[in-house]
Design a protein around this motif. Structure first.
Motif, PDB file in Angstrom:
ATOM      1  N   SER A 253      53.964  72.256  89.545  1.00  0.00           N
ATOM      2  CA  SER A 253      53.978  73.392  89.397  1.00  0.00           C
ATOM      3  C   SER A 253      53.793  74.126  88.142  1.00  0.00           C
ATOM      4  O   SER A 253      53.771  73.282  87.001  1.00  0.00           O
ATOM      5  CB  SER A 253      55.576  73.752  89.520  1.00  0.00           C
ATOM      6  N   LYS A 254      53.340  75.293  88.137  1.00  0.00           N
ATOM      7  CA  LYS A 254      52.904  76.056  86.544  1.00  0.00           C
ATOM      8  C   LYS A 254      53.975  76.658  86.024  1.00  0.00           C
ATOM      9  O   LYS A 254      54.344  77.234  85.057  1.00  0.00           O
ATOM     10  CB  LYS A 254      51.694  77.174  87.045  1.00  0.00           C
ATOM     11  N   GLU A 255      55.281  76.733  86.633  1.00  0.00           N
ATOM     12  CA  GLU A 255      56.468  77.395  86.652  1.00  0.00           C
ATOM     13  C   GLU A 255      57.124  76.633  85.348  1.00  0.00           C
ATOM     14  O   GLU A 255      57.782  75.585  85.572  1.00  0.00           O
ATOM     15  CB  GLU A 255      57.563  77.554  87.488  1.00  0.00           C
ATOM     16  N   GLU A 256      57.092  77.050  84.088  1.00  0.00           N
ATOM     17  CA  GLU A 256      57.858  76.217  83.002  1.00  0.00           C
ATOM     18  C   GLU A 256      59.267  76.797  82.666  1.00  0.00           C
ATOM     19  O   GLU A 256      59.597  77.694  82.740  1.00  0.00           O
ATOM     20  CB  GLU A 256      57.153  76.653  81.904  1.00  0.00           C
ATOM     21  N   ILE A 257      60.096  75.596  82.878  1.00  0.00           N
ATOM     22  CA  ILE A 257      61.655  75.740  82.549  1.00  0.00           C
ATOM     23  C   ILE A 257      61.909  75.785  80.993  1.00  0.00           C
ATOM     24  O   ILE A 257      62.636  76.346  80.582  1.00  0.00           O
ATOM     25  CB  ILE A 257      62.478  74.671  83.345  1.00  0.00           C
ATOM     26  N   LEU A 258      61.070  74.536  80.460  1.00  0.00           N
ATOM     27  CA  LEU A 258      61.579  74.233  79.137  1.00  0.00           C
ATOM     28  C   LEU A 258      60.278  73.982  78.252  1.00  0.00           C
ATOM     29  O   LEU A 258      59.265  73.206  78.561  1.00  0.00           O
ATOM     30  CB  LEU A 258      62.710  72.782  79.038  1.00  0.00           C
TER      31      LEU A 258
END
Length: 501
Positions: A253-258
């Motif tokens: 995924s390209k969605e960065e959390i941290l």
């Protein structure tokens, strides 16, 4: 292998209406390394206490060296050569190594005073017998866990031990210390001493044991030579169910959390940078002293970093205290759940809502009905086995207690959860349940970090891995490019750099 030293036939033990042992058989020979395995609550501890005379069997026969024993007391067991080394080792931290090793012999001979010169000689003799060398004059409280265990083993063999039982001996040891312990066990075996190891880690069992006996729900479910058990058969015997040990490999995924950049705390870790995307379970590993646990402490504000940047869900945050971490929806499951993670005397309900109690205030009064419903929901969701939400934590098995720690933090609805040694001391069934929970959280968009030196746990449950040495990252790997041998080599390279220490 030598003659049969211990034979148990149909051992039963009841406590009131609870049947802890339901007809257990066991045969142990001199010069044999025998593993006794089973999940928490299976009856292992009760069986050990029957063998060592602490508990009387309700039914069954105990035969030691061919002689039927009608009544066995702890002193009788010791005189017959049975020694048990429990997880706390039962040693005196304020006495020296020599005093601890010689103590039992002084008690057995009825000595009124300690002969320090003789104690040092006895200690050195005991250490020579198993091939170790520890300063006999050092206080035991100054020793590492591994060396405290060695002192307990030395004390056992000073009493002419014929059977040494080691209860979960590797729980607090590093991989290198486990190797050293195995060498000591081989030395005991070569001296025709029987060794029973209580353990449920198959990788460690294969390294040392010749025979395996598995208990479940107070009964024998399997017995045989270790080579008769592959991993799947062992797990099925242990848990009574098939457990998939598939590798965790989520879609990218390209969605960065941290994102952590140049994180530094002098003396602990330096210039640490990594990121975590939706679906990721990041593994942080390294040897003891590598800084792995200190990173978790810093991200939760227990021992804050001195410099560096943290972005959570693309927002820069400052973590100077635990309150800051909780405010930013960061959760932390500590390494020592007994002293840091739980209120042992309090109920499952009290522990479950402890970190989120503010949610349950309704017009300045606690909504006890909502608290109870929440606890019941988590008990079901995490698969916690308990008599009721009001059951005290100290009545639970290690695995169920760990699940409550995790539930406590999940009830805060975190954006990031960090788990330091999440399955230490937890049996295989509970371990699989905990890993499944973590994978589901990651897939739902919660950031998950596992800090562990359990290589199998890291390889199977993390899709990204960073390796620390001396407070610095020395490798960043996708776990699809790793196996335990390669990861072990990355860790042991630190030992080589240190010159083997």
């Amino acid at each position: 292998m030598g003659d049969v030293f211990l034979q148990l036939d149909g051992i039963k033990k009841s406590f009131g209406g609870v049947h802890a042992l339901k007809g257990v058989d066991l045969e142990v020979r001199l010069g044999e390394v025998h593993c006794l395995a089973g999940e928490n609550g299976c009856g292992k501890s009760t069986l050990i206490k029957v063998i060592s005379g602490v508990h009387d069997a309700t039914e069954g026969t105990i035969i030691i060296e061919g002689k039927k024993i009608n009544k066995l007391t702890p002193i009788d067991a010791i005189k017959m050569g049975i020694q048990v080394i429990y997880q706390d080792f039962a040693i005196f931290p304020n006495l020296t190594v020599a005093e601890n090793i010689a103590m039992n012999q002084a008690l057995m001979t009825g000595a009124k005073r300690m002969d320090w010169k003789k104690a040092r000689i006895l200690a050195k003799e005991a250490m020579e017998r198993i091939g170790v060398n520890i300063d006999p004059d050092v206080l035991v409280e100054r020793l590492s866990v591994a060396n405290k265990q060695i002192v307990a083993i030395c004390r056992a063999i000073m009493n002419d031990a014929k059977l040494v039982i080691l209860d979960e001996p590797t729980t607090a040891l590093t991989a290198k210390e486990v190797e050293r312990l195995n060498e000591i066990i081989i030395n005991l075996k070569n001296k025709n001493i029987a060794v029973v190891i209580v353990n449920h880690k198959l990788d460690e069992i294969y390294q040392i044991a010749e025979k395996l006996t598995v208990l479940r729900n107070g009964k024998n479910v399997a017995h045989g030579l270790i080579e008769e058990f592959d991993r799947q058969r062992f797990i099925k015997c242990l848990t009574g169910r098939e457990i998939e040990e598939a590798l965790y490999r989520p879609e990218e995924s390209k969605e960065e959390i941290l994102r952590v950049e140049h994180y530094t705390k002098k003396g602990a870790f330096e210039d640490i940078s990594f990121n975590l995307h939706k679906g990721d379970v990041l593994g942080i590993t390294g040897l003891l002293g590598s800084g792995r646990g200190e990173i978790g402490d810093a991200l939760f504000g227990l021992a804050p970093a001195e410099s560096g940047t943290v972005l959570l869900n693309e927002k820069k945050i400052m973590i100077k205290s635990v309150q800051d971490a909780v405010k930013h929806k960061i959760a932390y499951v500590p390494e020592d759940r007994l002293t840091q993670g739980l209120f042992l005397e309090r109920s499952i309900e009290d522990n479950t809502i402890a970190a989120s109690v503010k949610k349950y205030f309704n017009q300045f009064k606690l909504d006890h009905a909502a608290m109870l419903e929440t606890t019941k929901m988590w008990i079901q969701k995490i698969g916690c086995v308990a008599s009721s939400p009001q059951a005290p934590i100290n009545t639970l098995s290690g695995g169920n207690a760990q699940k409550v720690v995790i539930a406590k933090w999940l009830n805060t609805e975190p954006d990031l959860i960090i788990l330091n040694g999440p399955t230490v001391g937890v049996d295989i069934g509970a371990k699989a349940d905990i890993h499944k929970i973590l994978h589901e959280l990651a897939s739902q968009g919660v950031g998950v970090i596992i800090i562990s030196d359990d290589l199998s746990e890291i390889i199977h449950n993390c899709n990204k891995v960073i390796v620390l040495q001396n407070g610095r990252i020395v490798a960043k790997e996708s776990s699809k490019d790793l196996d335990e041998a390669k990861l072990s080599a990355l860790l042991s390279s630190e030992i080589n750099k240190r010159g083997g220490h």
